[in-house]
Design an enzyme around this catalytic site. Structure first.
Site, PDB file in Angstrom:
ATOM      1  N   HIS A  21      30.328  -5.231  64.221  1.00  0.00           N
ATOM      2  CA  HIS A  21      31.173  -4.464  63.298  1.00  0.00           C
ATOM      3  C   HIS A  21      30.521  -3.110  63.000  1.00  0.00           C
ATOM      4  CE1 HIS A  21      32.467  -8.630  61.667  1.00  0.00           C
ATOM      5  NE2 HIS A  21      33.531  -8.128  62.263  1.00  0.00           N
ATOM      6  N   LYS A  45      42.307 -17.391  58.014  1.00  0.00           N
ATOM      7  CA  LYS A  45      40.886 -17.758  57.896  1.00  0.00           C
ATOM      8  C   LYS A  45      40.515 -18.116  56.466  1.00  0.00           C
ATOM      9  CE  LYS A  45      39.322 -14.588  61.561  1.00  0.00           C
ATOM     10  NZ  LYS A  45      38.614 -13.310  61.793  1.00  0.00           N
ATOM     11  N   ARG A  96      36.894  -6.834  71.813  1.00  0.00           N
ATOM     12  CA  ARG A  96      35.825  -7.419  72.621  1.00  0.00           C
ATOM     13  C   ARG A  96      36.331  -7.856  73.986  1.00  0.00           C
ATOM     14  NH1 ARG A  96      34.207 -11.444  68.009  1.00  0.00           N
ATOM     15  NH2 ARG A  96      36.459 -11.376  68.072  1.00  0.00           N
ATOM     16  N   SER A 134      31.583 -13.100  63.775  1.00  0.00           N
ATOM     17  CA  SER A 134      31.084 -13.641  62.504  1.00  0.00           C
ATOM     18  C   SER A 134      30.977 -15.166  62.587  1.00  0.00           C
ATOM     19  CB  SER A 134      32.031 -13.276  61.361  1.00  0.00           C
ATOM     20  OG  SER A 134      32.099 -11.894  61.209  1.00  0.00           O
TER      21      SER A 134
END
Ligand code: PNS
Length: 173
Positions: A21, A45, A96, A134
């Site tokens: 990040h 989430k 990504r 994460s």
């Protein structure tokens, strides 16, 4: 040349913020006059860290990097509403792999539909962070692994302390 400041938002869950990040945040700061790192709700989430904890961790990482044009904030509503209020012209997201693309592209299209003036800019991840997320950091930390290559030093111990204690509580005997 326009005298208007070009403000970009880097939104995310940041649960917790990783060096991946931070790489995107630093690169966004090279492109835009001002960058707001925005902790927003991802309804898919369940975060491990509270919003104030996540904001505070990001703040500390930004301070260490002397990123004077980068600020942190949080918002509990739609990203486009925050963008309108803050007069941001762009949302910056890191990509990504192909697996990120479908979700991020959908978000970009929805946000464009809701706020046609707001552009989404995708920055490709630096190759060394391709595998980093994460959730991977949380999983390694919860099993007592070394996360020092994945998060900045100033937040490492806090992440480990939290995740190891969570795991102890939830582990069956
Ligand atoms: O880091 P993440 O969890 O991949 O980031 C996704 C996030 C939080 C940026 C996205 O879920 C989001 O923008 N949430 C705010 C609510 C919103 O505006 N959703 C878009 C319309 S459905």
């Amino acid at each position: 040349m326009s005298l208007l400041k070009r403000i970009a938002i880097v939104p995310g869950s940041f649960d917790p913020v990783t060096i991946g990040h931070m790489d995107i945040i630093k690169r966004a700061a090279e492109i835009f006059d001002e960058v707001i790192v925005l902790v927003v709700i991802n309804s898919d989430k369940q975060p491990s860290f509270t919003t104030p904890e996540r904001v505070d961790m990001i703040k500390r990482c930004i301070d260490t990097n002397n990123l004077d044009t980068v600020h942190v904030d949080y918002y509990e509503g739609l990203l486009v509403d925050y963008a309108k209020q803050s007069e941001a012209c762009a949302v910056v997201k890191g990509l990504r792999a192909v697996s990120d693309f479908e979700y991020e592209f959908q978000m970009a299209l929805i946000n464009k539909e809701l706020c046609p003036n707001l552009e989404t800019v995708f920055l490709s991840t630096s190759p060394e962070n391709l595998y980093l997320s994460s959730s991977v950091v949380k999983q390694i930390a919860s099993f007592g692994g070394d996360i020092s290559r994945f998060v900045q030093n100033e937040i490492r111990d806090e992440i480990i302390a939290r995740l190891i204690s969570t795991k102890r509580i939830s582990s069956p005997k």
